[in-house]
Design an enzyme around this catalytic site. Structure first.
Site, PDB file in Angstrom:
ATOM      1  N   LYS A  83       0.977  -1.226   0.222  1.00  0.00           N
ATOM      2  CA  LYS A  83      -0.129  -0.010   0.007  1.00  0.00           C
ATOM      3  C   LYS A  83       0.942   1.216   0.049  1.00  0.00           C
ATOM      4  O   LYS A  83       1.293   1.791   0.805  1.00  0.00           O
ATOM      5  CB  LYS A  83      -0.848   0.083   1.416  1.00  0.00           C
ATOM      6  CG  LYS A  83      -2.170   0.787   1.200  1.00  0.00           C
ATOM      7  CD  LYS A  83      -2.308   2.185   0.796  1.00  0.00           C
ATOM      8  CE  LYS A  83      -1.916   3.059   1.726  1.00  0.00           C
ATOM      9  NZ  LYS A  83      -1.682   4.489   1.651  1.00  0.00           N
ATOM     10  N   GLY A 110       6.365   5.078   8.458  1.00  0.00           N
ATOM     11  CA  GLY A 110       5.859   6.183   8.562  1.00  0.00           C
ATOM     12  C   GLY A 110       5.824   6.795   9.967  1.00  0.00           C
ATOM     13  O   GLY A 110       6.655   6.631  10.465  1.00  0.00           O
ATOM     14  N   SER A 111       4.826   7.567  10.343  1.00  0.00           N
ATOM     15  CA  SER A 111       4.605   8.477  11.345  1.00  0.00           C
ATOM     16  C   SER A 111       4.676   7.502  12.649  1.00  0.00           C
ATOM     17  O   SER A 111       4.060   6.453  12.673  1.00  0.00           O
ATOM     18  CB  SER A 111       3.554   9.423  11.202  1.00  0.00           C
ATOM     19  OG  SER A 111       2.477   8.814  11.349  1.00  0.00           O
ATOM     20  N   GLY A 162       2.181   4.600  13.254  1.00  0.00           N
ATOM     21  CA  GLY A 162       2.764   3.193  13.469  1.00  0.00           C
ATOM     22  C   GLY A 162       2.274   2.622  14.659  1.00  0.00           C
ATOM     23  O   GLY A 162       2.105   1.204  14.815  1.00  0.00           O
ATOM     24  N   GLU A 199       9.153   1.253  11.005  1.00  0.00           N
ATOM     25  CA  GLU A 199      10.141   2.125  10.871  1.00  0.00           C
ATOM     26  C   GLU A 199       9.798   3.473  11.037  1.00  0.00           C
ATOM     27  O   GLU A 199       8.922   3.884  10.030  1.00  0.00           O
ATOM     28  CB  GLU A 199      10.872   1.826   9.539  1.00  0.00           C
ATOM     29  CG  GLU A 199      11.365   0.491   9.129  1.00  0.00           C
ATOM     30  CD  GLU A 199      12.594   0.358   9.809  1.00  0.00           C
ATOM     31  OE1 GLU A 199      13.256   1.131  10.376  1.00  0.00           O
ATOM     32  OE2 GLU A 199      13.399  -0.785   9.618  1.00  0.00           O
ATOM     33  N   CYS A 252      13.585  10.098   7.229  1.00  0.00           N
ATOM     34  CA  CYS A 252      13.298   9.710   8.596  1.00  0.00           C
ATOM     35  C   CYS A 252      14.619   9.775   9.213  1.00  0.00           C
ATOM     36  O   CYS A 252      14.766  10.302  10.519  1.00  0.00           O
ATOM     37  CB  CYS A 252      13.050   8.293   8.735  1.00  0.00           C
ATOM     38  SG  CYS A 252      13.962   7.237   7.664  1.00  0.00           S
TER      39      CYS A 252
END
Ligand code: NAD
Length: 484
Positions: free
Chosen positions: A180, A233-234, A238, A255, A289
């Site tokens: 996705k 992602g954030s 997460g 991550e 990140c």
């Protein structure tokens, strides 16, 4: 680049080896961050499309793909690697117009995707179990097996690199993938699916469903046909993904974000350090990140380092991705507004320097001038929160102990770097700094496809990249045979 040059239809999902419209036929507009104009429509996949994909992935896992030998899987990944390399310029242009990253940086991402496929293609038949000495009359051994269907939710900032490191490792171990991509940028994910199919990846081994996070992403994280989740992602999302995974009791790799420091001591080689200090903060307009948003500087060299950084910052050029300057636009107006609000939060601080908007950085693009703040208090939000924009904060420290305390003093722990020529100090600090990766006299080690990567604290858990990812994307079975 003209979107009509695409050889796939971006408004479709790629499911079971076919390009199909989402069941509800809904679309999302994709915007070019360099000019704010609509690029094309992408599919707005939802629960039903995710369910179709999981079923196709299961079929592939139980059928052709799951029954390939490791060497056959590896060869397909190697072919994909070669094709990605051949199409690197095309992929780079797609990523540049979609994400807004300067062309050279987008090209580096395309080459990294190729390298991930090469690395994991080569590794596919080199991972194995072991035999364990045990009781008399027993032979005990372990086997590494694929999880089955793996779900991958990726962000918009480095689509190609993140697909390379997570999808590459998952396929190498024989999993069937449902991917996705982010609703803000998903063209290279679709282009990758097209390339993979042309290289012989069987139908269903890779399925791509673009869509909103709360729809397609949430459906993938809670689907009970998924055996493993990889989320990048954030922190907020997460933790939602981890909660959904917990309900199905499946493993999840997270991550997440960072507030990564670089520590500059008074014996550092400043000529070598300077480009790293800055590039690690402004690459991809700071939307990385592992962006180094905190530069901790020994008070003895604070003035010298801050002056060097100020001069370089003033020459930074910001402009459209295809103009390939130092810094491109941010991904969206929302991100631009967010980063500008961070910059305003530093109105009372010392603003040391700003980069330049080039003439062709048109008003409707989501541009923000890179901004360097000096002597930022350690508890200020600029020194604590992830900004995800081209903003760096300089923080002086007194001594080694002070530096360690500041470096470890945020919620995050992704990456750090130590600039010192004192070997004993390098070793001491590498132990004491609590981050998933520590670099000594460099930052990022040139991308590090081979190097395990991931965070501690709110930067997440689990490791991707390198061989370590292959352990994450497989499960260990122990076989104990009694033969007398
Ligand atoms: P985000 O969490 O909003 O989105 C990431 C992905 O999650 C997207 O595909 C999105 O559609 C999906 N998503 C959103 N809501 C969801 C939900 N409820 N359920 C399931 N999926 C959902 O993050 P972002 O703003 O797109 O990306 C920026 C963040 O990603 C930053 O915090 C950054 O540090 C982090 N990041 C981390 C790494 C890493 O490797 N550690 C790499 C890149 C980005």
């Amino acid at each position: 680049m003209n979107i009509s040059e695409l050889t796939f239809d971006p408004s479709k999902c790629f499911i079971g080896g076919e390009w199909v419209s989402p069941r509800k036929n809904k679309t999302i507009s994709l915007t070019n961050p360099s000019n704010g104009q609509i690029l094309c429509s992408i599919s707005r996949g939802d629960e039903q499309d995710i369910d179709d994909s999981v079923q196709e992935a299961r079929k592939a896992f139980e059928g052709v793909w799951g029954n390939q030998t490791a060497v056959a899987r590896g060869r397909i990944l190697m072919k994909i690697s070669a094709q990605v390399m051949e199409k690197a310029d095309y992929l780079a242009k797609l990523e540049a117009i979609d994400v807004g990253k300067p062309l050279k940086q987008a090209k580096a991402d395309a080459l990294a995707l190729s390298r991930y496929m090469e690395f994991y293609g080569g590794a596919a038949d080199k991972i194995h179990g072991e035999t364990i000495p045990y009781l008399e009359g027993y032979t005990v051994y372990t086997m590494r097996e694929a999880h089955g269907v793996t779900g991958h939710i990726v962000p918009w900032n480095y689509p190609m690199q993140i697909i390379g490191r997570s999808v590459g490792a998952a396929l190498a171990m024989g999993n069937a993938v449902v991917l996705k991509p982010a609703e803000e940028a998903c063209l290279t994910a679709l282009a990758f699916a097209e390339i993979a199919q042309s290289c012989g990846l069987p139908a269903g081994a890779l399925n791509v469903v673009p869509g909103f996070g709360e729809e397609a992403g949430a459906a993938l994280s809670s689907h009970n046909g998924v055996d493993h989740l990889s989320f990048t992602g954030s922190v907020h999302v997460g933790s939602l993904v981890q909660s959904a995974a917990a309900k199905n009791v499946i493993p999840v790799t997270l991550e997440l974000g960072g507030k990564s420091p670089q520590l500059v001591f008074d014996d550092a080689d400043l000529d070598r350090a300077l480009p790293f200090l800055i590039n690690a903060g402004i690459q991809n307009a700071g939307q990385t990140c592992s962006a180094s948003s905190r530069i901790l500087i020994h008070s003895k060299v604070y003035k010298e380092v801050s002056n060097l950084m100020r001069q370089r910052y003033e020459s930074l050029q910001v402009g459209a991705a295809l103009n390939d300057l130092d810094v491109g636009p941010l991904i969206s107006k929302r991100q631009k507004d967010l980063v500008n609000s961070f910059i305003r939060s530093g109105d009372d601080l010392e603003k040391l320097a700003e980069g330049q908007l080039s003439q062709n950085a048109i008003q409707d693009g989501y541009f923000v001038r890179p901004t360097l703040f000096g002597k930022v208090p350690v508890n200020h939000k600029l020194a604590q929160e992830e900004i995800f924009g081209p903003v760096q904060t300089l923080i002086p420290f007194k001594d080694e102990e002070d530096a360690i305390e500041i470096a470890n003093g945020t919620d995050f722990g992704l990456v750090s770097s130590i600039w010192t020529t004192d070997g004993s100090r390098q070793m001491r600090l590498a132990k004491k700094i609590n981050t998933g990766q520590v670099f000594i006299n460099n930052y990022g080690a040139g991308g590090g496809v081979e190097l395990p990567f991931g965070g501690v604290k709110k930067s997440g858990h689990g490791r991707e990249k390198g061989f370590e990812a292959l352990y994450g994307f497989s499960k260990l079975k122990t076989v104990a045979a009694f033969h007398g």
